[in-house]
Design an enzyme around this catalytic site. Structure first.
Site, PDB file in Angstrom:
ATOM      1  N   LYS B  91       0.799  -1.226   0.000  1.00  0.00           N
ATOM      2  CA  LYS B  91       0.000   0.000   0.000  1.00  0.00           C
ATOM      3  C   LYS B  91       0.832   1.277   0.000  1.00  0.00           C
ATOM      4  O   LYS B  91       0.387   2.308  -0.487  1.00  0.00           O
ATOM      5  CB  LYS B  91      -0.930   0.012   1.218  1.00  0.00           C
ATOM      6  CG  LYS B  91      -1.988  -1.084   1.193  1.00  0.00           C
ATOM      7  CD  LYS B  91      -3.033  -0.803   0.145  1.00  0.00           C
ATOM      8  CE  LYS B  91      -4.169  -1.812   0.204  1.00  0.00           C
ATOM      9  NZ  LYS B  91      -5.151  -1.577  -0.887  1.00  0.00           N
ATOM     10  N   GLU B 113      -9.818   6.304   2.960  1.00  0.00           N
ATOM     11  CA  GLU B 113     -10.633   5.251   3.540  1.00  0.00           C
ATOM     12  C   GLU B 113      -9.748   4.033   3.723  1.00  0.00           C
ATOM     13  O   GLU B 113      -8.710   3.916   3.069  1.00  0.00           O
ATOM     14  CB  GLU B 113     -11.804   4.928   2.619  1.00  0.00           C
ATOM     15  CG  GLU B 113     -11.572   3.831   1.601  1.00  0.00           C
ATOM     16  CD  GLU B 113     -10.464   4.112   0.593  1.00  0.00           C
ATOM     17  OE1 GLU B 113      -9.771   3.156   0.226  1.00  0.00           O
ATOM     18  OE2 GLU B 113     -10.266   5.273   0.188  1.00  0.00           O
ATOM     19  N   SER B 384       1.469  -9.649  -0.963  1.00  0.00           N
ATOM     20  CA  SER B 384       1.023  -8.253  -0.937  1.00  0.00           C
ATOM     21  C   SER B 384       1.237  -7.580   0.415  1.00  0.00           C
ATOM     22  O   SER B 384       1.399  -6.372   0.491  1.00  0.00           O
ATOM     23  CB  SER B 384      -0.452  -8.168  -1.329  1.00  0.00           C
ATOM     24  OG  SER B 384      -1.238  -8.952  -0.455  1.00  0.00           O
TER      25      SER B 384
END
Lengths: 276, 427
Positions: B91, B113, B384
Site C-alpha cells: 500500500k 478510507e 502483498s
C-alpha cells in the site's frame, strides 16, 4: 403537467424532495400528498440507492429507512402511479439503478420507458455528470422526459458549456459546496452561481441547505426561478417516525412546512418587484 | 510510466467518471496533475517519488525463491516480497505517491478510507513523513477486526473516523470519504486506496503500484533467466493485482491469475442482500459504483450487495475497472478460493517458509495449493502484505475450524473468546 408549464408561470416554483417509501410505502404516499397541499409545484421523489455518496446524514438515513421498508425500482414506479398529486414528479436517484433496470445490455432506455409510462416528468441523477449522460439524454429525448443537471459552485466554465448542451426542464443550482443537509444559513455562493448561468434559457432552481421560508425568500430574491428543499422536510418525516407519531400528524407538519417555504418563495418575488 | 490508454480513463466499456458534480472539478484537476506529474514527470515528480520510495519505503524489494513451496508443488515458486515494504504492505507505493502528488498540487489536507487498515496505515505514515494532516475513515466492523492497524494510524498522528452505517466495512468507508471530499474539495486530496473510483484514480494507482511488476520482471530474468509462466496475486479492489501484473500484460505467454475471496460461498443470499464472498470478477456483473463502471456484486435491481471475506482487505463489492476489462479480454484469469482454504494457506506459508502473510495474500497461496498444475513451471506469487494485523482474526477463525495445518489453538481459546466477540456476533 410538464415542467415547462410550471416554470412558465410568474410565480417561483417550490420543489420539495422526499425519499419514496420513507419510512413506509403507505405513509410516504400520504406525505407526498401533503407536500402538494402545502404548495409544491414539482416534487423531486428520491428512488433510494444503497450507496448515496452525495447525501448527508439526513437523506442517507431516509434512504436506509426506505430500503429497509422494501422500496425497489419497480415498487417506486407503482408508487408514482398510485400517488395522488397533479404536479410533475422528478425522479432523483443514482445511475446504477437506471443502468441496471430490466437489462443492463439495453442501457438506460428501459428505465426511461417505464418512467414515462407511469408519468414521471424528468430525472436528476446525482452521480451522472454531463460527460457520461449521452445514453440517458437520448432515451429521455425518445420518451419526452427532461434531464436535469446539478451546477455546483465548483463547476468550471468548460463544464457549464457541457451541461448547457444537455440540460432540460430546469437546472439544479447547488447552493454551496458539500453534501445535502439543512443549514442555519444559505450560502452567498448562490447568487454568484446564478449570475454565471443567467443567460441559460432553462429555469434555475436552487437547492442544498434551504430550511426556512426566509431562506426561500432570499434565494428567490437572488434570482432563482425555484427553490428545492429536501433535508428540512425529511427531518420532519424522521422525527415523526422516531416519535411514532400518527401519519396524519406528520403529514400536517409537512404541509405546514411546505406552505412556509412556498410563501417565503412568493415573498422573494414581491421583494424583487419592490426593489425594482 | 504508461500509457497509451484513452485519456478519459476508459478500459473497454469500464471506467469513466461517475461522481457528483461538486467533485468533477477536483477530479479534472487531479487528472491534469496525473498527466503532468506522473506521466510527464513535470518538476521531477516521479524522480522524487522513486527516491522517496527507495529511502523511506525500502525499495527495491527482493524477489525470493520459495524453496519448500517449490518442492511441494514441483514448480519454481518465487515470492515478490511486498510485505517487506515499509509498513508491511504494498500500500505504501500508492499512498506515498498520492500524498506527494497532493503536496505538488498545493493541497493541505489528506483523507483516505481503509478496509483492512493497511491503506490507512500507509497513508498515515506517508502523511506523517511528508507533514500533511490526515483523517482516515474506517468501518466499525473493520475497526473491531483490525485493531493493530487502527493503533498504528493513531500513533502516526492520523485521526480515525469510525463509519457506522451499513455493515461498517470498506464500501461504507469509501462512500463516507467521498462525502467528506465533496464538502472539503478545495483544500483536500482523497487518497483512494485501490485501482477503483473515477478516472484518474484507477490508472494513477496502477502506475504507482506498477513498480512491483517492473522490479519483478527484471528480477526474475536475472534469477531464472526468463519470464515466468504465471503471476499470481490476490484481488480485492485490485491494486496489488494490477501492480503485479502491469509490466507483464503485454507478455502474452505469461498467465495472470487474480485470486478473489470466495468467502464462505459463491451463492448469493438474495433475501438478505448479501454475497457471502467478495468475488466480483468471478460472479459480479456490470454496474456503476464509487465513480466507475465496473464489475459489481449487486442484486437484480442494481442495489449494491454487502460482500464477505475472512480478509478485511478483500471485503469489497467492486473491483478496479481495468481488471474487469482484462478479465473480459481473456488476459487475466479470475479464480477464487474460500475462507477455509485461505486460512490453511496462511498457516502453511507461516510454517513452511517463515513468512506470516496477510490474509489477503494467503488467498493467492491457497490457489497455488489447489491448482499447482495451472501455474506452469515458473511462477511469481505477489506477497502483498504481512499478516501481523490479522493475528486476532486468525486466532478466532482458526479456533472455529478443524484445519490440518493449524497449530494447536487451545492456548488461544480464552483470549479469542474474551476479545473477539464483536466479529463473531455479526456473522
Amino acid at each position: 403537467m410538464s415542467l415547462d408549464a410550471v416554470f412558465d408561470s410568474e410565480e417561483p416554483a417550490f420543489v420539495p424532495y422526499l425519499a419514496a417509501g420513507d419510512p413506509s410505502y403507505e405513509a410516504s404516499l400520504e406525505y407526498v400528498g401533503a407536500l402538494e397541499r402545502g404548495g409544491a409545484d414539482v416534487i423531486e421523489l428520491g428512488l433510494p440507492f444503497s450507496e448515496p455518496i452525495a447525501e448527508g446524514s439526513t437523506i442517507q438515513s431516509a434512504i436506509v429507512r426506505a430500503l429497509q421498508a422494501g422500496m425497489t425500482p419497480e415498487r417506486y414506479f407503482e408508487f408514482v402511479e398510485e400517488v395522488d398529486v397533479d404536479v410533475p414528479i422528478v425522479c432523483m436517484t443514482y445511475y446504477n439503478l437506471i443502468f441496471q433496470y430490466g437489462d443492463s445490455e439495453a442501457g438506460p432506455r428501459k428505465f426511461v420507458e417505464r418512467a414515462a409510462e407511469v408519468g414521471i416528468s424528468g430525472f436528476v441523477v446525482v452521480d451522472l455528470p454531463a460527460e457520461e449522460a449521452d445514453p440517458l439524454r437520448e432515451a429521455c429525448d425518445e420518451f419526452g422526459l427532461d434531464l436535469i443537471f446539478i451546477v455546483a459552485p465548483t463547476t468550471t466554465d468548460d463544464r457549464l458549456d457541457s451541461m448547457r448542451e444537455r440540460v432540460s426542464g430546469y437546472v439544479y443550482v447547488q447552493a454551496r459546496t458539500g453534501v445535502t443537509g439543512a443549514r442555519e444559513d444559505v450560502s452567498d455562493q448562490t447568487a454568484e452561481t446564478l449570475e454565471r448561468i443567467s443567460d441559460w434559457d432553462v429555469p434555475k432552481a436552487v437547492g442544498f441547505g434551504i430550511k426556512t421560508g426566509e431562506h426561500a425568500e432570499r434565494i428567490v430574491r437572488a434570482g432563482a426561478d425555484g427553490v428545492i428543499v429536501g433535508s428540512a422536510l425529511v427531518d420532519i418525516v424522521a422525527e415523526g417516525h422516531e416519535r411514532d407519531e400518527p401519519v396524519a400528524e406528520t403529514a400536517e407538519k409537512l404541509e405546514a412546512k411546505a406552505r412556509e417555504l412556498k410563501t417565503g418563495a412568493l415573498r422573494g418575488v414581491g421583494a424583487a418587484v419592490e426593489s425594482e | 510510466m504508461s500509457t497509451d490508454e484513452p485519456a478519459d480513463g476508459s478500459f473497454g466499456q469500464y471506467g469513466g467518471q461517475y461522481v457528483p458534480e461538486v467533485l468533477m472539478p477536483a477530479i479534472e484537476e487531479l487528472a491534469d496533475a496525473y498527466r503532468r506529474y506522473v506521466l510527464d514527470n513535470e518538476d521531477g515528480f516521479m524522480d522524487e517519488f522513486r527516491e522517496r520510495l527507495a529511502d523511506f519505503g525500502g525499495r527495491p524489494i527482493p524477489l525470493q525463491r520459495a524453496d519448500r513451496l517449490s518442492e511441494r508443488y514441483d514448480t519454481e515458486v518465487y515470492l515478490k516480497r511486498e510485505d517487506l515494504l515499509h509498513g508491511g504492505a504494498h500500500k505504501l507505493n500508492n499512498a506515498l505517491g498520492q500524498v506527494l502528488l497532493a503536496k505538488y498540487m498545493g493541497k493541505d489536507r489528506i483523507i483516505a478510507e481503509t478496509g483492512a487498515g493497511q491503506h490507512g496505515t500507509a497513508t498515515a505514515m506517508a502523511a506523517a513523513y511528508l507533514d500533511m494532516p490526515c483523517e482516515i475513515y474506517m468501518g466499525e466492523t473493520d475497526i473491531a477486526r483490525q485493531r493493530p492497524n487502527v493503533f498504528r494510524m493513531r500513533i502516526n498522528g492520523a485521526e480515525v473516523n469510525p463509519v457506522t452505517v451499513g455493515r461498517g466495512t470498506l464500501k461504507e468507508a469509501i462512500s463516507e470519504t467521498m462525502r467528506d471530499w465533496a464538502t472539503n474539495v478545495e483544500d483536500t486530496h482523497y487518497v483512494i486506496g485501490s485501482i477503483v473510483g473515477p478516472h484518474p484514480f484507477p490508472s494513477m494507482v496502477r502506475d504507482f503500484q506498477s513498480v512491483i511488476s517492473e522490479e519483478a520482471r527484471e528480477q526474475i530474468q536475472a534469477k531464472a533467466g526468463r519470464l515466468p509462466d504465471s503471476v499470481v496475486a490476490c484481488a480485492g479492489g485490485g491494486s496489488n493485482t494490477m501492480g503485479a501484473f502491469h509490466h507483464f500484460v503485454s507478455d502474452e505467454d505469461v498467465d495472470l491469475f487474480a485470486v478473489e475471496a470466495g468467502g464462505s460461498s459463491l451463492t448469493v443470499d438474495e433475501e438478505e442482500g448479501v454475497a457471502p464472498n467478495s468475488a466480483s470478477l468471478s460472479t459480479g456483473n456490470e454496474g456503476v459504483l464509487h465513480g466507475a463502471r465496473t464489475k459489481l456484486l449487486q442484486d437484480g435491481d442494481g442495489q449494491i450487495m454487502e460482500s464477505h471475506s475472512v480478509s478485511a482487505g478483500l471485503d469489497y463489492s467492486g473491483v478496479g475497472p481495468e481488471l474487469a476489462h482484462l478479465v473480459d479480454e481473456g488476459r487475466v484469469t479470475p479464480v477464487n478460493v474460500d475462507d477455509d482454504a485461505a486460512l490453511e494457506a496462511f498457516h502453511r506459508l507461516s510454517q513452511d517458509e517463515g513468512i506470516i502473510p496477510a490474509l489477503e495474500t494467503a488467498h493467492a497461496f491457497a490457489f497455488l495449493e489447489e491448482h499447482p498444475e495451472r501455474v506452469g513451471d515458473l511462477t511469481i506469487v505477489n506477497v502483498s502484505g504481512r499478516g501481523d494485523k490479522d493475528l486476532e482474526t486468525v486466532i478466532e477463525e482458526t479456533a472455529k475450524r478443524d484445519l490440518d495445518v493449524a497449530p494447536d489453538m487451545s492456548v488461544f481459546e480464552q483470549v479469542g473468546a474474551g476479545r473477539l466477540g464483536s466479529r463473531g456476533d455479526r456473522e
